[in-house]
Design a protein around this motif. Structure first.
Motif, mmCIF file in Angstrom:
data_model
loop_
_atom_site.group_PDB
_atom_site.id
_atom_site.type_symbol
_atom_site.label_atom_id
_atom_site.label_comp_id
_atom_site.label_asym_id
_atom_site.label_seq_id
_atom_site.Cartn_x
_atom_site.Cartn_y
_atom_site.Cartn_z
ATOM 1 N N SER A 1 0.897 -1.200 -0.098
ATOM 2 C CA SER A 1 -0.020 0.232 -0.055
ATOM 3 C C SER A 1 0.874 1.235 0.135
ATOM 4 O O SER A 1 0.604 2.243 -0.709
ATOM 5 N N ASP B 1 -6.839 -1.472 -3.671
ATOM 6 C CA ASP B 1 -6.076 -2.359 -2.666
ATOM 7 C C ASP B 1 -7.090 -2.913 -1.852
ATOM 8 O O ASP B 1 -7.922 -2.438 -1.101
ATOM 9 N N GLU C 1 -9.521 -1.945 2.272
ATOM 10 C CA GLU C 1 -8.749 -2.150 3.634
ATOM 11 C C GLU C 1 -8.760 -0.987 4.540
ATOM 12 O O GLU C 1 -8.804 -1.147 6.005
ATOM 13 N N GLU C 2 -8.519 0.038 4.096
ATOM 14 C CA GLU C 2 -8.453 1.333 5.084
ATOM 15 C C GLU C 2 -9.404 2.308 4.677
ATOM 16 O O GLU C 2 -10.138 2.275 3.550
HETATM 17 MG MG MG Z 1 -2.054 -2.868 2.495
#
Ligand code: MG
Ligand code: TYD
Length: 482
Positions: free
Chosen positions: A116, A198, A137-138
């Motif tokens: 990332s 991602d 993911e974030e």
């Molecule tokens: Mg990552």
């Protein structure tokens, strides 16, 4: 029964959701559960997944309706689209000079290795007007925090050559989303020139009922992104996690769909990271990119040798420096070896960063040709810095490091080696020996051992370094330790 009746019966069956079993390792599809995968041979890897039957039918219709007609090769035209530069020298090098428009790339790596970070850093600096960074993911806030960290310090903003990376992040759009249909809606509004996802394991398509990260989801989502990239010319970069044994998680089929597979690897205990291309339709797979993970993000390492050679002055036995080449770039690596009497009945053999079978073969050669009883010794081998190198030119340095430890006589740190060993102990020539010699000369080495068979290619007068040409391993042994 009339044929029409049979057909409607089939239609009813089609409308029901159907379950299939997929191999977690290779993506093999089966109608029933299997203990062992007939494709990859692994045991207990089958997962049940619900696949909406209607969507399977629709996909078939989709692919059938695609327009295609054979053309003469001469008549095929393409616009001279230039590659998009990521403005990250190491990444561009591995990609073969930048991102090709319309390509689908996969970046794999263990969790926490820095995937990332690498792509966000690239997104902040790339010479592209509009980017979309989709994260499953974030959250947007977490991405912003990371971006701020990468931008706040000198290290993240400046490249090694001192040129400023693009400071503005205004045309980088971020969104936290996991459903592909929504992602494509966002793409529609933002109209980016580059899309980063991602990660592929966190996204899912509404077409399938199986959970995100399952084989069928990964396969379907990947082909949706491929379809998008191919039809619009906008490159898509996917991040993928790899499993413990080093293979990309999910189906192998993903590797066939994407245009390039990049792998980000490195040892957690060391700061550096290596980026390799395992597959690249638009470039060589021999090139590697080297980075160093710092508090302020990844820094490009342009001179790996200076970074990898442990700066030792005192002479210790068991070390030898190999002049290796990764792609077109010379890389000098220190090989360390420890040979000691085996305490237990079976001698231990261990090789870090080097193929263990290859080391065993070299030990057999040394035993036969140099008359050492290495069979009863423990042999440990390590490449300094936890490096992994596959260049066969490493052989001679490995053999000399083992011999050095065995006789307990040091090899000078100002000596390096470039040679492949054959089964009969002959030192074989290696590719681009001149380039290795030139680099050794530049780094201040005093002697380089090469194969006698490649000295014809070498113009000795051009270098200040002493060139020792050897034909068999015994000659190197005598020159070093006799
Ligand atoms: Mg990552
Ligand atoms: P990350 O990119 O989140 O890994 P991945 O996406 O591959 O799972 O990287 C996480 C690691 O990188 C984390 O352990 C901390 C480290 N790191 C730094 O050392 N410096 C930095 O500036 C950043 C952003 C991360």
């Amino acid at each position: 029964m009339p044929i029409g009746g049979l057909k409607s019966l089939n239609d009813n069956a089609m409308a029901k959701a159907k379950t299939y079993y997929f191999c977690r390792e290779c993506g093999y599809q089966s109608a029933s559960w299997l203990g062992r995968c007939p494709e990859c041979g692994k045991f207990g890897t089958f997962d049940e997944e619900v696949v909406k039957a209607e969507s399977v039918g629709r996909r078939k219709a989709d692919s059938g309706s695609r327009e295609s007609a054979p053309k003469l090769l001469q008549e095929v035209t393409y616009s001279q689209t230039r590659r998009l530069s990521t403005r990250c020298g190491e990444l561009d090098r591995v990609l073969g000079g930048g991102v090709v428009p319309g390509s689908l790339l996969l970046l794999g790596g263990e969790p926490g290795i820095g995937k990332s970070t690498l792509l966000l850093q690239m997104a902040l600096s790339a010479s592209v007007d509009r980017l979309l960074y989709v994260s499953g993911e974030e959250s947007e806030e977490q991405i912003k925090m990371r971006a701020d960290r990468l931008c706040s310090s000198e290290g993240g903003r400046r490249k090694a050559d001192g040129s400023d990376l693009r400071p503005s992040t205004s045309d980088l759009y971020v969104v936290s989303e996991t459903v592909t249909q929504r992602i494509f809606e966002h793409i529609e509004t933002v109209k980016p020139e580059l899309v980063i996802v991602d990660s592929i394991q966190t996204v899912s398509t509404e077409e399938l009922d199986s959970p995100a990260g399952s084989v069928s989801q990964i396969r379907q989502c990947t082909s949706e992104f491929q379809h998008y990239a191919k039809s619009t010319g906008v490159p898509v970069l996917l991040i993928g996690h790899i499993t413990k044994d080093g293979t990309l998680a999910g189906p192998k089929v993903m590797e066939h769909i994407v245009d390039a597979v990049l792998q980000f690897e490195g040892d957690r205990n060391y700061g550096y990271r290596v980026l390799r291309a395992l597959k690249n339709r638009f470039g060589s797979t021999a090139e590697i990119g080297i980075f160093e993970m710092q508090a302020s993000g990844l820094r490009e390492v342009e001179n790996p040798s200076e970074f990898l050679l442990s700066r030792r002055d005192e002479t210790l036995s068991g070390s030898a420096v190999a002049a290796t080449l990764e792609g077109i770039r010379p890389m000098f690596v220190e090989v360390q070896s420890l040979v000691s009497s085996a305490v237990y009945g079976t001698p231990q053999r261990n090789a870090g960063g080097f193929d263990l079978r290859r080391m065993n073969m070299l030990l057999a050669v040394l035993e036969k040709r140099c008359g050492f009883k290495l069979g009863a010794k423990d042999v440990f081998l390590n490449l300094a810095g936890g490096m992994r190198v596959s260049d066969p030119a490493l052989d001679l340095a490995v053999a000399c490091a083992i011999l050095s430890s065995n006789v307990d006589i040091a090899v000078s740190p100002r000596v390096c080696f470039a040679g492949e060993l054959g089964l009969n102990g002959e030192v074989r020539p290696v590719s681009r020996v001149e380039q290795r010699i030139a680099e050794a000369d530049r780094l201040g080495f005093e002697r380089i051992f090469i194969s006698k068979y490649s000295q014809r290619e070498v113009d000795r007068r051009r270098y200040g370094i002493e060139i020792v040409a050897v034909g068999v391993i015994e000659e190197a042994f005598r020159a070093l330790f006799a």
